[in-house]
Design an enzyme around this catalytic site. Structure first.
Site, mmCIF file in Angstrom:
data_model
loop_
_atom_site.group_PDB
_atom_site.id
_atom_site.type_symbol
_atom_site.label_atom_id
_atom_site.label_comp_id
_atom_site.label_asym_id
_atom_site.label_seq_id
_atom_site.Cartn_x
_atom_site.Cartn_y
_atom_site.Cartn_z
ATOM 1 N N LYS A 146 -4.226 -24.016 26.624
ATOM 2 C CA LYS A 146 -3.959 -25.431 26.384
ATOM 3 C C LYS A 146 -3.120 -25.559 25.126
ATOM 4 O O LYS A 146 -3.436 -24.946 24.093
ATOM 5 C CB LYS A 146 -5.275 -26.200 26.209
ATOM 6 C CG LYS A 146 -5.146 -27.703 26.442
ATOM 7 C CD LYS A 146 -4.938 -28.015 27.913
ATOM 8 C CE LYS A 146 -5.130 -29.499 28.218
ATOM 9 N NZ LYS A 146 -4.942 -29.804 29.650
ATOM 10 N N THR A 199 -7.868 -25.538 31.912
ATOM 11 C CA THR A 199 -7.280 -25.793 30.596
ATOM 12 C C THR A 199 -7.895 -27.028 29.953
ATOM 13 O O THR A 199 -7.974 -27.124 28.720
ATOM 14 C CB THR A 199 -5.757 -25.951 30.687
ATOM 15 O OG1 THR A 199 -5.428 -27.120 31.440
ATOM 16 C CG2 THR A 199 -5.115 -24.737 31.337
ATOM 17 N N ARG A 214 26.544 -22.627 -6.845
ATOM 18 C CA ARG A 214 26.492 -23.388 -5.611
ATOM 19 C C ARG A 214 25.091 -23.966 -5.419
ATOM 20 O O ARG A 214 24.136 -23.569 -6.109
ATOM 21 C CB ARG A 214 26.828 -22.508 -4.406
ATOM 22 C CG ARG A 214 25.817 -21.398 -4.148
ATOM 23 C CD ARG A 214 26.093 -20.641 -2.865
ATOM 24 N NE ARG A 214 25.082 -19.604 -2.620
ATOM 25 C CZ ARG A 214 24.954 -18.913 -1.504
ATOM 26 N NH1 ARG A 214 25.803 -19.118 -0.503
ATOM 27 N NH2 ARG A 214 24.010 -18.004 -1.359
ATOM 28 N N GLN A 268 19.384 -13.527 0.585
ATOM 29 C CA GLN A 268 18.703 -12.258 0.849
ATOM 30 C C GLN A 268 18.004 -11.744 -0.416
ATOM 31 O O GLN A 268 16.844 -11.312 -0.377
ATOM 32 C CB GLN A 268 19.704 -11.218 1.352
ATOM 33 C CG GLN A 268 20.262 -11.480 2.732
ATOM 34 C CD GLN A 268 21.548 -12.297 2.725
ATOM 35 O OE1 GLN A 268 21.722 -13.169 1.881
ATOM 36 N NE2 GLN A 268 22.430 -12.009 3.666
ATOM 37 N N HIS A 309 23.771 -25.641 4.340
ATOM 38 C CA HIS A 309 24.985 -25.613 3.519
ATOM 39 C C HIS A 309 25.320 -26.982 2.943
ATOM 40 O O HIS A 309 25.255 -28.009 3.631
ATOM 41 C CB HIS A 309 26.170 -25.118 4.357
ATOM 42 C CG HIS A 309 26.028 -23.705 4.822
ATOM 43 N ND1 HIS A 309 25.981 -22.644 3.967
ATOM 44 C CD2 HIS A 309 25.912 -23.177 6.074
ATOM 45 C CE1 HIS A 309 25.853 -21.528 4.649
ATOM 46 N NE2 HIS A 309 25.799 -21.821 5.932
#
Length: 278
Positions: free
Chosen positions: A10, A55, A173, A216, A244
């Protein structure tokens, strides 16, 4: 033809639990998915439902456990649902229960926390996933769609450049993401909610408090900090789309743009993922 895999259950069972301690209440809202494996292959292959639990019954188990356990944190609640399903139905081999939390923050009135009024927290959705078999269990917690940014102290430079490369280097940035994070437990902490809060705090401290040479770079160091903060987790997986914010070109209007005006776009986006372990 052979039935290679089977599961059912479910999904999107929405349940609100209210723990009442006198006038002070705690609310815990979850959206639960409970999936089973077991000896019910004949329902698929022979139209034989005799060993298959409805279910709708699985949904009812969620509500029953909620009534019995209004105060359990998400991880313990999902485990209690999974355990009830295996205890009740011996033909089932595994129960995997995932609960996504809708967070409600206690309202402050005149600087004091209100006893029973809450506001919706719109940033991120905590979750827990318990995969319980008759031989053992695996427990994961995490956070889905937690969004954060910093407006400086991030760059992207010294990458591969070839005739296909158009993006310029930058040492200043905006770094923004909507994080999906999952951590796997090897031992039960004294307090799941407190431990999860320490993990998030460790992740954000690294992100906010150090220069990011890339997403990263940040993710690896964030994962390392989380493992150091909570010894009961074995691994942490982070998946972060790069939301971005691109510098707007104002030169046609005779204006400079010293990193003040950006165009927001999240399609297409960079997708950065890693798993850090001990």
């Amino acid at each position: 033809m052979t039935l290679l895999h089977k599961t059912y259950g479910k999904g999107r069972v929405r349940v609100m639990r209210v723990q009442r301690d006198g006038d002070r209440h705690e609310v815990r809202e979850l959206t639960v998915t409970a999936m089973l494996t077991g000896a019910f292959e004949r329902t698929f292959t022979h139209a034989d439902n005799s060993r298959t639990v409805s279910t709708d019954t699985i949904k009812n188990v969620v509500y029953i456990v909620a009534r019995e356990c209004p105060a359990l944190p998400t991880e313990a609640f999902c485990r209690a649902v999974a355990q009830r399903l295996l205890d009740r139905y011996p033909q089932m081999e595994t129960a995997t229960v995932t609960g996504h939390e809708t967070r409600w923050n206690r309202l402050a009135v005149d600087g004091a926390a209100h006893a029973h009024t809450f506001t919706l927290d719109g940033n991120g959705q905590p979750f827990a996933r318990i995969a319980l078999s008759r031989d053992g269990a695996s427990v994961e917690s995490g956070l889905s769609g937690f969004t954060f940014l910093k407006s400086t102290e991030s760059g992207w430079a010294d990458y591969v450049k070839d005739p296909y490369t158009t993006i310029p280097e930058t040492h200043d940035r905006i770094a923004a993401t909507s994080m999906e994070a999952t951590w796997a437990w090897t031992a039960e902490p004294a307090d799941y909610e407190a431990a999860n809060a320490r993990i998030l705090d460790a992740l954000l401290r690294v992100f906010s408090g150090s220069y990011s040479h890339s997403l990263q770079d940040s993710l690896y160091r964030m994962g390392t900090a989380a493992l150091e903060a909570v010894p009961e987790i074995a691994t942490i997986t982070l998946a972060c789309p790069n939301k971005h914010y691109l510098l707007a070109n104002l030169a046609p209007f005779g204006l400079d743009n010293p990193n003040q005006v950006f165009v927001a776009t999240d399609e297409p986006h960079g997708q950065i993922e890693c798993t850090v372990g001990r």
